[in-house]
Scaffold this active site. Structure first.
Site, PDB file in Angstrom:
ATOM      1  N   GLU A  60       0.802  -1.218   0.000  1.00  0.00           N
ATOM      2  CA  GLU A  60       0.000   0.000   0.000  1.00  0.00           C
ATOM      3  C   GLU A  60       0.838   1.273   0.000  1.00  0.00           C
ATOM      4  O   GLU A  60       0.305   2.372  -0.205  1.00  0.00           O
ATOM      5  CB  GLU A  60      -0.921   0.009   1.227  1.00  0.00           C
ATOM      6  CG  GLU A  60      -2.035  -1.029   1.186  1.00  0.00           C
ATOM      7  CD  GLU A  60      -3.017  -0.775   0.057  1.00  0.00           C
ATOM      8  OE1 GLU A  60      -3.212   0.399  -0.320  1.00  0.00           O
ATOM      9  OE2 GLU A  60      -3.572  -1.753  -0.473  1.00  0.00           O
ATOM     10  N   GLU A 104       8.232 -21.990   6.495  1.00  0.00           N
ATOM     11  CA  GLU A 104       8.629 -21.185   7.651  1.00  0.00           C
ATOM     12  C   GLU A 104       9.797 -21.794   8.426  1.00  0.00           C
ATOM     13  O   GLU A 104      10.429 -21.120   9.238  1.00  0.00           O
ATOM     14  CB  GLU A 104       7.450 -20.966   8.585  1.00  0.00           C
ATOM     15  CG  GLU A 104       7.030 -22.158   9.395  1.00  0.00           C
ATOM     16  CD  GLU A 104       5.982 -21.782  10.440  1.00  0.00           C
ATOM     17  OE1 GLU A 104       6.148 -22.207  11.597  1.00  0.00           O
ATOM     18  OE2 GLU A 104       5.016 -21.078  10.115  1.00  0.00           O
TER      19      GLU A 104
END
Length: 286
Positions: free
Chosen positions: A77, A106
């Site tokens: 954003e 992960e």
């Protein structure tokens, strides 16, 4: 603590739906309270991050699973909102991890370290992990730190390794989840809010707003053209049609405003990067 099963919610599946919602809502309130307690740490991190980024560095985000997706959501954003394009993503599982769970990714600490090594001393890394011990995210932070990058860590467990190793540890102590271990709930809310606050303050400190206006946003649709024209008018007092005409040539309100004051596109870009929006307008008016 994020993995503990709270005794209070042991029979949650037997509760009336409204009571389940009330419990979930209370969890969200606790998450925001945790963010409030972390504000001094977020401020210190944002101040130093802004100073580092003034040297032309990148803002990088590292994470896995839900934490990685929330971090990426924050980073993407920054370009449309503030015209800030120097953003990088170090995500477990790469782009595939944005749309589906790549759980085994992960655990790849070496891969995280390798990606972190791609950063430099002028860069800032924000590492996010609810547990604060995710191997990939720890590896990314260690790799970036070894290269001299500034490191900021967001985690939800006190004493987590990620917090112990970062230059700026930000504890978001949300405690056990309503549904045990589901860190997309309270922990995720706290992470999203903290990321929002951190990155927005960094952009303000970098001079990428004018007052409370997104003066460097990218004007790329009809709604934003109307909003951008209003910003140009607020900055330099032009009429609506003249402001719209300038925005048709320049992709952000601050550039259009500086063009109205006689600056070329190249001059305007240089001024904005050096002085921020308010400083650039002040210099252009001299």
């Amino acid at each position: 603590m994020t993995e503990e099963a709270a005794a209070r919610y042991r029979d949650l599946d037997l509760w009336p739906p409204r009571e389940v919602l009330e419990a979930l809502y209370e969890g969200q309130l606790r998450a925001l309270a945790a963010v409030h307690r972390a504000l001094p740490h977020l401020e210190r991190a944002a101040r130093e991050a802004a100073e580092r980024l003034k040297g032309g560095g990148s803002l990088a985000y590292a994470g896995a699973g839900t934490s990685g997706r929330l971090a990426a959501m924050d980073g993407v954003e920054l370009w449309p909102t503030f015209g800030f394009s120097r953003v990088r993503f170090l995500l477990a599982g790469g782009e595939a991890g944005l749309t589906r769970a790549v759980e085994e990714a992960e655990d790849r600490e070496e891969e995280g370290f390798r990606l972190g090594q791609g950063l430099e001393a002028k860069d800032v890394l924000v590492a996010v992990a609810a547990s604060g011990r995710t191997p990939f995210t720890l590896g990314a932070l260690r790799g970036a730190k070894a290269r001299g990058a500034l490191t900021v860590a967001l985690a939800n467990n006190p004493g987590a390794p990620l917090l112990q190793e970062a230059h700026h540890p930000v504890l978001l102590d949300t405690g056990p989840e309503v549904i045990a271990g589901s860190t997309r709930l309270g922990a995720g809310t706290a992470q999203k809010a903290a990321l929002n606050l951190f990155s927005t303050l960094v952009m303000v400190l970098l001079g990428r707003t004018y007052g409370n206006l997104m003066a460097r946003m990218r004007v790329e649709n009809a709604k934003l053209r109307a909003r951008g024209a209003a910003m140009v008018r607020a900055m330099v007092g032009l009429g609506e049609e003249e402001a719209k005409a300038l925005l048709a040539r320049y992709p952000e309100p601050a550039l259009a405003a500086l063009a109205a004051l006689g600056k070329t596109g190249e001059e305007a870009e240089r001024l904005l990067e050096a002085r921020g929006v308010r400083g650039a307008l002040e210099e252009a008016r001299r």
